[in-house]
Design a protein around this motif. Structure first.
Motif, PDB file in Angstrom:
ATOM      1  N   ARG A  59      30.105  49.614  42.686  1.00  0.00           N
ATOM      2  CA  ARG A  59      30.623  50.379  43.821  1.00  0.00           C
ATOM      3  C   ARG A  59      30.235  51.839  43.655  1.00  0.00           C
TER       4      ARG A  59
ATOM      5  N   ASN B 225      30.694  41.466  37.986  1.00  0.00           N
ATOM      6  CA  ASN B 225      29.443  41.433  38.743  1.00  0.00           C
ATOM      7  C   ASN B 225      29.571  42.215  40.037  1.00  0.00           C
ATOM      8  N   SER B 226      30.101  43.420  39.936  1.00  0.00           N
ATOM      9  CA  SER B 226      30.187  44.259  41.129  1.00  0.00           C
ATOM     10  C   SER B 226      29.843  45.701  40.789  1.00  0.00           C
TER      11      SER B 226
ATOM     12  N   TYR C   7      28.878  46.864  52.664  1.00  0.00           N
ATOM     13  CA  TYR C   7      29.203  45.835  51.680  1.00  0.00           C
ATOM     14  C   TYR C   7      28.155  44.736  51.744  1.00  0.00           C
TER      15      TYR C   7
ATOM     16  N   GLN D   5      26.271  41.240  49.337  1.00  0.00           N
ATOM     17  CA  GLN D   5      26.199  40.341  48.194  1.00  0.00           C
ATOM     18  C   GLN D   5      24.726  40.116  47.915  1.00  0.00           C
TER      19      GLN D   5
ATOM     20  N   ALA E  35      28.076  41.766  43.745  1.00  0.00           N
ATOM     21  CA  ALA E  35      28.715  42.349  44.927  1.00  0.00           C
ATOM     22  C   ALA E  35      28.430  43.847  44.925  1.00  0.00           C
TER      23      ALA E  35
ATOM     24  N   SER F 280      29.111  47.587  46.898  1.00  0.00           N
ATOM     25  CA  SER F 280      29.908  48.370  47.838  1.00  0.00           C
ATOM     26  C   SER F 280      29.436  49.817  47.801  1.00  0.00           C
TER      27      SER F 280
END
Length: 122
Positions: free
Chosen positions: A11, A8-9, A83, A85, A90, A92
């Motif tokens: 970038r 769940n991120s 950064y 949430q 998340a 980035s």
């Protein structure tokens, strides 16, 4: 602009010219063509409204948005990233630095790595 998805991120990593393009135009966009008409586009855009960094995915386009003031400040600073949430996600957004060990791609437009000295740049 590089895209990394893991769990769940999300970038995004931007080269110097992409950070400058974000500052000047408010948009950096890339896409991956999978053939047979299938593609994934991903973009970073600044917006005039204040608010948190957000991400959305609609109709094969993933968009990360950040308010214009934050984008401008980040682009003109030495800060590495933004950064946030957003629920379980998340997010980035980072400046892309040169690899210290095994560069595998053209890194001429990457930011110098903070751990590099003038001797390691040659």
């Amino acid at each position: 602009m590089k895209l990394r998805l893991q769990g769940n991120s999300v970038r995004l990593r931007l080269t110097r010219s992409e950070v400058e393009r974000l500052r000047e135009t408010g948009l950096v966009e890339e896409s991956v063509n999978f053939g047979a008409g299938a593609a994934l586009a991903y973009r970073l855009q600044s917006r005039p409204e204040q608010g948190p960094v957000e991400a959305a995915c609609r109709q094969g386009i993933m968009t990360v948005s950040v308010d214009q003031e934050t984008a401008q400040a980040w682009a003109g600073s030495d800060e590495v990233g933004l950064y946030a949430q957003s629920g379980a996600l998340a997010i980035s957004v980072e400046k892309d630095f040169r690899c210290l060990t095994h560069p595998r791609e053209d890194e001429r437009d990457a930011y110098p790595h903070p751990g590099q000295t003038s001797e390691t740049l040659s």
